[in-house]
Design an enzyme around this catalytic site. Structure first.
Site, PDB file in Angstrom:
ATOM      1  N   CYS A   1      -1.896  -0.640   7.356  1.00 61.07           N
ATOM      2  CA  CYS A   1      -1.346  -0.271   8.670  1.00 61.07           C
ATOM      3  C   CYS A   1      -1.307   1.257   8.781  1.00 61.07           C
ATOM      4  O   CYS A   1      -1.526   1.969   7.796  1.00 61.07           O
ATOM      5  CB  CYS A   1       0.046  -0.872   8.826  1.00 61.07           C
ATOM      6  SG  CYS A   1       1.333  -0.005   7.894  1.00 61.07           S
TER       7      CYS A   1
ATOM      8  N   GLU B   1       0.832  -1.211   0.000  1.00 62.10           N
ATOM      9  CA  GLU B   1       0.000   0.000   0.000  1.00 62.10           C
ATOM     10  C   GLU B   1       0.866   1.260   0.000  1.00 62.10           C
ATOM     11  O   GLU B   1       0.531   2.262  -0.634  1.00 62.10           O
ATOM     12  CB  GLU B   1      -0.918   0.032   1.236  1.00 62.10           C
ATOM     13  CG  GLU B   1      -1.834  -1.171   1.391  1.00 62.10           C
ATOM     14  CD  GLU B   1      -1.248  -2.225   2.323  1.00 62.10           C
ATOM     15  OE1 GLU B   1      -0.010  -2.410   2.322  1.00 62.10           O
ATOM     16  OE2 GLU B   1      -2.030  -2.857   3.051  1.00 62.10           O
TER      17      GLU B   1
ATOM     18  N   CYS C   1       0.879   3.063   6.175  1.00 64.27           N
ATOM     19  CA  CYS C   1       0.292   3.086   4.838  1.00 64.27           C
ATOM     20  C   CYS C   1      -0.950   3.967   4.798  1.00 64.27           C
ATOM     21  O   CYS C   1      -1.182   4.672   3.810  1.00 64.27           O
ATOM     22  CB  CYS C   1      -0.034   1.672   4.396  1.00 64.27           C
ATOM     23  SG  CYS C   1       1.444   0.652   4.191  1.00 64.27           S
TER      24      CYS C   1
END
Ligand code: ZN
Length: 150
Positions: free
Chosen positions: A83, A55, A86
């Site tokens: 996360c 990502e 990202c």
């Protein structure tokens, strides 16, 4: 099968490819107007780079290669909920939408460490981002890869 489910399956396939290439099971793609414009798999181990989440790589690519309007029209499909690192990059890139398979809570339930359990949506809201977040989608299929790996 919906368009979202079809692209989520592609993200899960990329996560499987990441494992085949010696990495952890995460994969993502960017879609504009129902066309895939970029794919990425996790390469944290093979690149020895903690930031090599798919990502994060896609958000950086989009910020440099797509116009603002394209980024707003862009959906990121990803095998696992992004996360906080990202999610922040997604806000900075101004991506319009994120769809994920496995939630961070489900991933954390499988792993003892290495998961920062803050929902993607919370990071985006607190960052005043406008990205909409949807998921989990086909979570059992996404989770199967994690169960086999972790
Ligand atoms: Zn990440």
């Amino acid at each position: 099968m919906s368009t979202d489910e079809s692209f989520i399956r592609d993200a899960i396939d990329l996560a499987r490819a990441a494992v085949d290439n010696g990495n952890t099971p995460f994969g993502s793609l960017l879609v504009v107007d129902d066309a895939v414009v970029r794919t990425a798999e996790n390469t944290t181990r093979s690149d020895d780079d903690i930031a090599a989440h798919p990502e994060f790589k896609l958000a950086r690519w989009a910020a440099s290669e797509l116009e603002a309007g394209e980024r707003e029209a862009c959906t990121m499909y990803t095998s696992t909920e992004p996360c906080p690192m990202c999610a922040s990059a997604i806000v900075y890139a101004g991506l319009g939408r994120v769809v994920y398979s496995v939630s961070v809570d489900s991933l954390a339930a499988l792993r003892d460490d290495g998961v920062i359990e803050i929902p993607c949506e919370e990071v985006i809201e607190r960052g005043n981002g406008s990205t909409t977040v949807e998921g989990p989608v086909l979570e059992d299929e996404g989770l199967a890869i994690h169960k086999a790996f972790f």
